[in-house]
Motif scaffolding. Structure first.
Motif, short mmCIF file in Angstrom:
data_model
loop_
_atom_site.label_atom_id
_atom_site.label_comp_id
_atom_site.label_asym_id
_atom_site.label_seq_id
_atom_site.Cartn_x
_atom_site.Cartn_y
_atom_site.Cartn_z
N UNK A 93 1.04 -0.95 -0.11
CA UNK A 93 -0.25 0.00 0.07
C UNK A 93 1.12 1.11 -0.23
N UNK A 94 2.17 1.54 0.50
CA UNK A 94 2.90 2.30 0.84
C UNK A 94 3.86 2.40 -0.12
N UNK A 95 3.41 1.60 -1.36
CA UNK A 95 4.83 1.96 -2.68
C UNK A 95 3.85 1.87 -3.76
N UNK A 96 2.47 1.76 -3.04
CA UNK A 96 1.42 1.74 -4.67
C UNK A 96 1.56 0.84 -5.24
N UNK A 97 1.84 -0.46 -5.05
CA UNK A 97 1.70 -1.77 -5.94
C UNK A 97 0.67 -2.40 -5.09
N UNK A 98 0.30 -4.15 -5.74
CA UNK A 98 0.06 -4.70 -5.10
C UNK A 98 1.00 -6.19 -5.22
N UNK A 110 -12.36 -13.96 -11.66
CA UNK A 110 -12.61 -14.47 -10.85
C UNK A 110 -13.26 -12.68 -10.49
N UNK A 111 -13.75 -12.27 -9.34
CA UNK A 111 -14.63 -11.20 -8.70
C UNK A 111 -12.75 -10.77 -7.75
N UNK A 112 -12.89 -9.51 -7.88
CA UNK A 112 -11.36 -8.93 -6.69
C UNK A 112 -11.84 -8.17 -5.88
N UNK A 113 -11.23 -8.64 -4.04
CA UNK A 113 -12.13 -7.83 -3.48
C UNK A 113 -10.37 -7.47 -3.02
N UNK A 114 -10.51 -5.67 -2.73
CA UNK A 114 -9.32 -5.58 -2.33
C UNK A 114 -9.29 -3.99 -1.28
N UNK A 115 -8.68 -4.52 -0.63
CA UNK A 115 -8.11 -3.14 0.29
C UNK A 115 -7.75 -2.06 -0.13
N UNK A 116 -8.48 -0.75 0.55
CA UNK A 116 -8.35 0.59 -0.07
C UNK A 116 -6.50 0.96 -0.20
N UNK A 117 -6.47 -0.09 -1.93
CA UNK A 117 -4.75 0.68 -2.05
C UNK A 117 -4.81 1.82 -3.54
N UNK A 118 -3.47 2.13 -2.97
CA UNK A 118 -3.78 3.57 -4.37
C UNK A 118 -3.20 2.83 -5.67
N UNK A 119 -2.77 1.95 -5.28
CA UNK A 119 -2.86 1.02 -7.17
C UNK A 119 -3.78 0.82 -7.75
#
Length: 126
Positions: A93-98, A110-119
């Motif tokens: 998250x801090x580095x804007x990567x996943x 698949x449907x993707x559920x992610x946390x709040x990530x800038x990328x």
């Protein structure tokens, strides 16, 4: 790439090595994972032993074991679940990567559920 499938029942797919448990620290997203586990809404995968720490899946009845690193098995499991919980580390998250999970979930249809990530916000929602 696997085509998405419409199914009657979906599960959340989650895989991780649970480094926090290895370090005897509080697990990231622990309340969320525990709640989903108790409600039988998730299939949890990952190693059961890392750095001489054993039974990392202990306490999770939805723990399904390890997935071979063959480039195909994980896609099949994600596709079967239908929804992938792609949670990123604070470093991601801090580095804007996943994590790779985001790309694997897309390849698995698949449907993707992610946390709040800038990328994720920039690449998927703009």
């Amino acid at each position: 790439v696997i085509k998405p499938k419409k199914r009657e029942h979906y599960k959340l797919f989650y895989v991780g090595i649970n480094l926090e448990k290895i370090q005897n620290a509080k697990m990231r997203y622990s309340e969320l994972i525990k709640d989903l586990n108790e409600k039988d809404l998730i299939d949890i995968y990952g190693p059961n032993k890392v750095f001489k720490k054993k039974d990392l899946g202990k306490g999770f009845q939805c723990y399904k074991g390890e997935i071979p690193f063959d480039g195909k098995s994980i896609l099949t499991k994600i596709n079967k679940a239908g929804i992938c919980l792609a949670l990123n580390s604070p470093v991601h998250n801090a580095n804007h990567t996943v994590s790779n999970r985001t790309y694997e979930a897309a390849a698995a249809g698949a449907v993707i559920i992610s946390d709040d990530n800038p990328y994720v916000r920039i690449r998927f929602f703009t």
